[in-house]
Design a protein around this motif. Structure first.
Motif, short mmCIF file in Angstrom:
data_model
loop_
_atom_site.label_atom_id
_atom_site.label_comp_id
_atom_site.label_asym_id
_atom_site.label_seq_id
_atom_site.Cartn_x
_atom_site.Cartn_y
_atom_site.Cartn_z
N UNK A 197 28.91 34.67 48.77
CA UNK A 197 29.55 35.58 47.82
C UNK A 197 30.27 36.65 48.62
N UNK A 198 31.57 36.80 48.37
CA UNK A 198 32.36 37.84 49.04
C UNK A 198 32.72 38.91 48.02
N UNK A 199 32.42 40.14 48.36
CA UNK A 199 32.67 41.26 47.45
C UNK A 199 33.72 42.16 48.09
N UNK A 200 34.89 42.21 47.49
CA UNK A 200 35.95 43.10 47.95
C UNK A 200 35.73 44.46 47.31
N UNK B 220 37.13 41.88 38.82
CA UNK B 220 37.65 40.52 38.69
C UNK B 220 36.67 39.55 39.37
N UNK B 221 36.26 38.53 38.63
CA UNK B 221 35.36 37.50 39.16
C UNK B 221 36.17 36.23 39.42
N UNK C 270 34.89 40.06 43.01
CA UNK C 270 33.76 39.24 43.44
C UNK C 270 34.25 37.80 43.51
N UNK C 271 34.20 37.22 44.69
CA UNK C 271 34.67 35.85 44.90
C UNK C 271 33.47 34.99 45.29
N UNK C 272 33.13 34.05 44.42
CA UNK C 272 31.98 33.17 44.65
C UNK C 272 32.51 31.88 45.25
N UNK C 273 32.11 31.61 46.48
CA UNK C 273 32.58 30.43 47.21
C UNK C 273 31.55 29.31 47.04
N UNK C 274 32.00 28.18 46.54
CA UNK C 274 31.08 27.08 46.28
C UNK C 274 30.89 26.21 47.52
N UNK C 275 29.84 25.42 47.48
CA UNK C 275 29.53 24.50 48.58
C UNK C 275 30.50 23.32 48.52
N UNK C 276 31.16 23.05 49.65
CA UNK C 276 32.18 22.01 49.67
C UNK C 276 31.79 20.86 50.60
#
Length: 963
Positions: free
Chosen positions: A154-157, A120-121, A174-180
């Protein structure tokens, strides 16, 4: 339907009751910033959670030296085969059975060798839309739709998480965290090049800022990667050092002709016996300008018996690296509406233009073509002015096939144009109830991914049939001219012939995802000096997918491959709850449950349990058990396509006729082949056997059981020492078992089992029929809930940092994965060929993979050295002519792909030339130019592009200026 609604409504009521509804808002000002870790919706305060999560921050990402999210993730030691730019995956192979299409030009991620559809992305914790590459309706996300410039980390569970996130999270997340939050301006430029070309350029501009109650980020980026031709690599030379002559194509520029002459006496060479045993199988001599046919003695003319030496080497026409251009814009805005409520919005637009190339399209006409379409039924008229044989060639009577590779037409080109749009609008906030704090969010997402693929230099088989038939019929059709398949390269097709048969084909696809969700998390009650916590939420998703193949594909008039259109949708409503209980000062227990209601198959409930035990400050034991499921996607449900499966026919693989006990073949195999009507000394005409594949609307979800057990040790005694400032060890054991896995039968294993059982077993042999010549007819191989897949292994991670020794600080980080077992068994008891330590179908499962990063930093200077290791694997030599492949010269007929080590280096200079904010980097990946090991069974380029780097080194320079 009413029953499903009642169950869903009851589950929502329970979730809301357990969640403690938000009925009051705190009056005092609180911060809106929240911290979550992938794998849980509950805010985490512990550095080590119950589930294993690997984090790549921007610094680690920059040290890889690559500019693509997909390339970064495919270097993970937990990863497996996934699409990338090294796959020249054109349409000439047809489409895989999952209905998802080829995915040409996309980049995907695989974890635990379980397939990209089981990963899951997420982007900022929300599902990303599945990809479209104009070849089907895929169940995987395309990471090329996410520009690297917007990524914060990028956080990979490395664990199953269906109870937290729903379907698809079987192998991991795979959770891609954007720049905030970004202040200022950042300009990034990058240039890199392989030793054989393939220049890569990238540039991005990022702006950010705000005020007391507002902040925003905008980013625009451009990426271009140029092609590398396979002709630039000696592996593609002829004869190939890899697969040997037998791996070449029987469609040759000089033409291959398999037929008989009815005027010849029965039983003599060239006669029309029902077994076709005495058919001519001829090739035109090289250098021929005017074919000469002597039916009494073919060798007296300009023809000779076709052999493996005549086969065509298609490799130089392929691409080692496919070209790609990507342009993107991204914007993110956060506005504090009150002290406790914030509005957030994100927008992304991404365009990808990519291409694949294959050798000039071959023409196959006659029943041996085995397409199941028009090509198999084409008759060649004796009146065709170019037919040197003077007879009608009629399928079912005296005609096997004619194959010709008209190189004068030019290579096949597949151009993709893909647009991705994403919009997210939502609210989030905080409130307190007494001494308990809560946070919430609500989101709406609309995302689209649509693609168009233009296929150039393909053929219209209906026009070919007219041009080969009665010339008087052809003359009555405007534009039709008789076609010459007989003149070889000495008499190439005229431009008029090419214009009549050549056609431009356009395929398109589209996927749409709409999401409405709401989540609530916070404190429940106190246990000792800590609080029990919960999360709960609801989510509704609607998926819509379309695939519109060119009309010629739909009617079977395309020489390339058949495909049927898809237009379908489904929706799912879900509710979940998650809890964390600090039952002891050193022990946390967690639990989650999710109820999902699908419009396609009904409902599903999954759960998850976990523990975190920290007996001392330095040591954490953790573990999870999770139930998972994966709902069949639209392509798997409704796709209908063809796929050119590469089969080794035990009754006579291409180039190696074996149905003869004098060749050492077992009597049992010979008897089974004879029972199927295979003649003596039979040779399968082609290794690519067209298979009718596609979806199944009666599919059920896959179900999985996964568990992890691990330990994290961060010894305090290794801190603040003369040789160590920090030291961490992590061990994690994983185990996944998937039941009712959606898959087609392993067609090779099934064929082997059919023949091992005597060739007539109705259960094993029903997909296989043969023509009178013994050649396999196109089998049917549709998806079903067929398989059980089980795999387990161990992840090892070590991190160390030195104190400042004056001349610099050293760091070392190791990530390694060993796979203990991988086993897939279908309902027939056939065991998949894929297993640990073996290369099968362009996909290896190495026993060990490891990454070691060594770093040095002093002041404004830093350097990294990354070592990537892949252990050796083996492959069955299959169709390779053993004498042509040195690695196959052994008793087992097994080729060993030796262990491979890549070395990457990078040097960085911060505030370069005394310009504050300027960072310069210079590096090289695969600095010693390690070549990938030769793979004799891999398609196209003779190596496994999902496991190994491109041949040769890649160097790059980059500049980042922030002000």
């Amino acid at each position: 339907m009413k029953a499903r609604r009642k169950k869903l409504a009851s589950a929502i009521q329970i979730a809301v009751f357990l969640a403690i509804p938000a009925v009051a808002v705190a009056q005092e000002a609180t911060t809106l910033d929240t911290v979550t870790v992938t794998g849980s919706r509950i805010k985490q305060t512990n550095a080590v959670t119950a589930q294993p999560v690997f984090v790549l921050d921007r610094e680690k990402i920059a040290q890889t030296g690559v500019q693509s999210v997909g390339e970064i993730l495919q270097q993970l030691t937990a990863g497996g085969k996934a699409l990338n730019a090294k796959f020249n995956s054109s349409g000439n192979f047809g489409y895989p059975s999952d209905g998802g299409g080829i995915g040409a030009g996309s980049a995907q991620v695989d974890l635990r060798h379980l397939g990209s559809q089981r990963v899951l992305v997420l982007v900022d914790g929300i599902r990303w839309v599945n990809e479209s590459s104009a070849s089907g309706v895929s169940g995987s996300a395309d990471l090329n739709t996410i520009p690297l410039s917007i990524v914060d980390r990028i956080e990979v569970l490395e664990d199953g998480a269906s109870a937290i996130y729903g379907s698809d999270a079987i192998a991991g997340v795979v959770n891609i965290i954007t720049r905030k939050k970004f202040e200022g301006v950042e300009v990034h430029t990058y240039y890199g090049e392989y030793s054989r070309g393939g220049e890569t350029t990238e540039a991005s501009l990022t702006l950010g800022g705000g005020g007391e109650r507002f902040n925003g980020v905008f980013s625009a980026s451009y990426y271009e990667q140029k092609r590398i031709s396979a002709a630039d690599w000696e592996q593609s030379a002829w004869p190939e050092p890899g697969a040997g002559l037998a791996a070449g194509s029987s469609a040759i520029p000089q033409g291959r002709f398999t037929f008989c002459d009815p005027a010849r006496p029965v039983g003599s060479y060239g006669s029309c016996t029902p077994s076709e045993e005495f058919f001519y199988d001829l090739a035109l001599d090289d250098g021929t300008t005017t074919p000469v046919w002597n039916p009494a003695d073919p060798s007296a003319g300009t023809y000779h018996d076709f052999t493996g030496a005549d086969r065509f080497n298609f490799a130089p026409y392929n691409l080692l690296l496919t070209p790609s251009k990507r342009k993107s814009m991204f914007g993110s805005v956060n506005v504090d509406l009150t002290d406790n409520v914030r509005l957030h919005a994100k927008m992304l637009y991404n365009n990808r233009q990519s291409a694949n190339q294959a050798a000039p399209e071959p023409i196959f006409v006659g029943p041996y073509a085995g397409t199941g379409g028009i090509a198999d039924t084409i008759m060649i008229s004796a009146a065709n002015p170019y037919n040197p044989f003077g007879i009608d060639l009629i399928p079912g009577q005296n005609f096997g096939w004619i194959t010709k590779r008209p190189v004068e037409v030019g290579p096949r080109i597949f151009n993709q144009d893909v647009d991705t749009t994403y919009f997210n609008l939502g609210l989030d906030g905080l409130f307190n109830l007494g001494d308990r704090s809560f946070s919430w969010d609500a989101n709406y997402v609309h995302a689209e991914n649509k693609a168009e693929q233009v296929f150039l230099n393909g053929y219209n088989m209906a026009n070919i049939a007219l041009a080969l038939g009665d010339p008087t019929v052809c003359a009555a059709v405007p534009g039709c001219v008789p076609l010459d398949l007989f003149g070889g390269q000495g008499r190439p097709m005229t431009q008029e012939m090419i214009d009549w048969i050549r056609t431009r084909q356009i395929d398109s696809s589209k996927q749409v995802l709409d999401i409405a969700s709401a989540n609530l998390t916070g404190d429940l009650f106190g246990i000792g000096d800590r609080m029990a916590q919960f999360a709960a939420g609801v989510e509704h998703r609607r998926y819509k997918g379309e695939f519109n193949p060119d009309p010629l594909r739909q009617t079977g008039e395309s020489q390339d491959s058949f495909a049927a259109p898809v237009s379908a949708d489904y929706d799912v409503s879900e509710v979940y709850t998650e809890f964390n209980f600090p039952v002891l000062a050193s022990l946390d227990l967690s639990a989650a449950v999710r109820f999902s209601d699908y419009s396609t198959f009904g409902s599903e409930t999954t759960g998850k349990l976990g523990f975190r035990f920290q007996p001392v400050e330095d040591l954490v034991f953790r573990g999870t058990y999770s139930q998972g499921f994966r709902a069949p996607n639209l392509g798997e449900l409704y796709g209908l396509t063809q796929f050119g499966a590469t089969l080794v026919d035990p009754c006579g693989p291409t180039g190696s006729p074996v149905v003869d006990t004098t060749d050492g073949v077992s009597a049992g195999l010979e008897a089974a082949c004879v029972a199927q009507g295979v003649p003596n000394n039979f040779e399968q005409a082609n290794t690519q056997i067209t298979t009718f594949t596609g979806g199944n609307p009666d599919l059920s979800p896959e179900k999985s059981d996964s568990y992890t057990v691990g330990v994290v040790y961060s010894p305090g005694w290794a801190e603040g020492l003369s040789w160590s400032d920090k030291l961490d060890f992590e061990l994690s054991y994983y185990h996944h078992k998937i039941d009712d896995a959606i898959a087609p039968r392993d067609i090779q294993a099934l064929l082997n089992a059919c023949l091992a059982a005597g060739g007539q077993d109705p259960a094993l042999c029903s997909p296989f029929t043969r023509g009178s010549s013994g050649n396999l007819n196109p089998p049917e191989n549709f998806l079903d809930n067929l398989a059980t897949i089980e795999t387990d292994g161990l992840d090892v991670k070590v991190n160390w940092a030195s104190p400042d020794w004056g001349w610099g600080v050293l760091t070392a980080a190791l990530q390694a994965t060993t796979v203990f077992n991988y086993e897939a068994v279908d309902i027939d008891g056939n065991r998949s060929q894929r297993q640990v330590g073996w290369e099968v179908s362009d996909s290896a499962i190495p026993r060990w993979q490891g990454n070691l990063q060594l770093g040095w930093k002093r002041g404004n200077f830093d350097a990294t050295w990354n070592v990537r290791y892949i252990s050796a694997v083996k492959e069955d030599c299959g169709n390779a002519v053993i004498s042509a492949v040195p690695g196959c010269l052994n008793d087992e007929g097994v080729n060993t792909l030796g262990s491979t080590t890549y070395n990457d280096v990078q040097f960085g200079w911060k505030d370069a030339f005394a310009l504050n904010g300027l960072k310069l980097s210079l590096g090289a990946n695969n600095v010693f130019g390690k070549e990938p090991p030769v793979c004799v069974t891999c398609s196209l380029n003779g190596y496994d592009a999902g496991t190994y780097d491109l041949p040769g080194a890649f160097w790059y320079v980059s500049a980042d200026y922030r002000f």
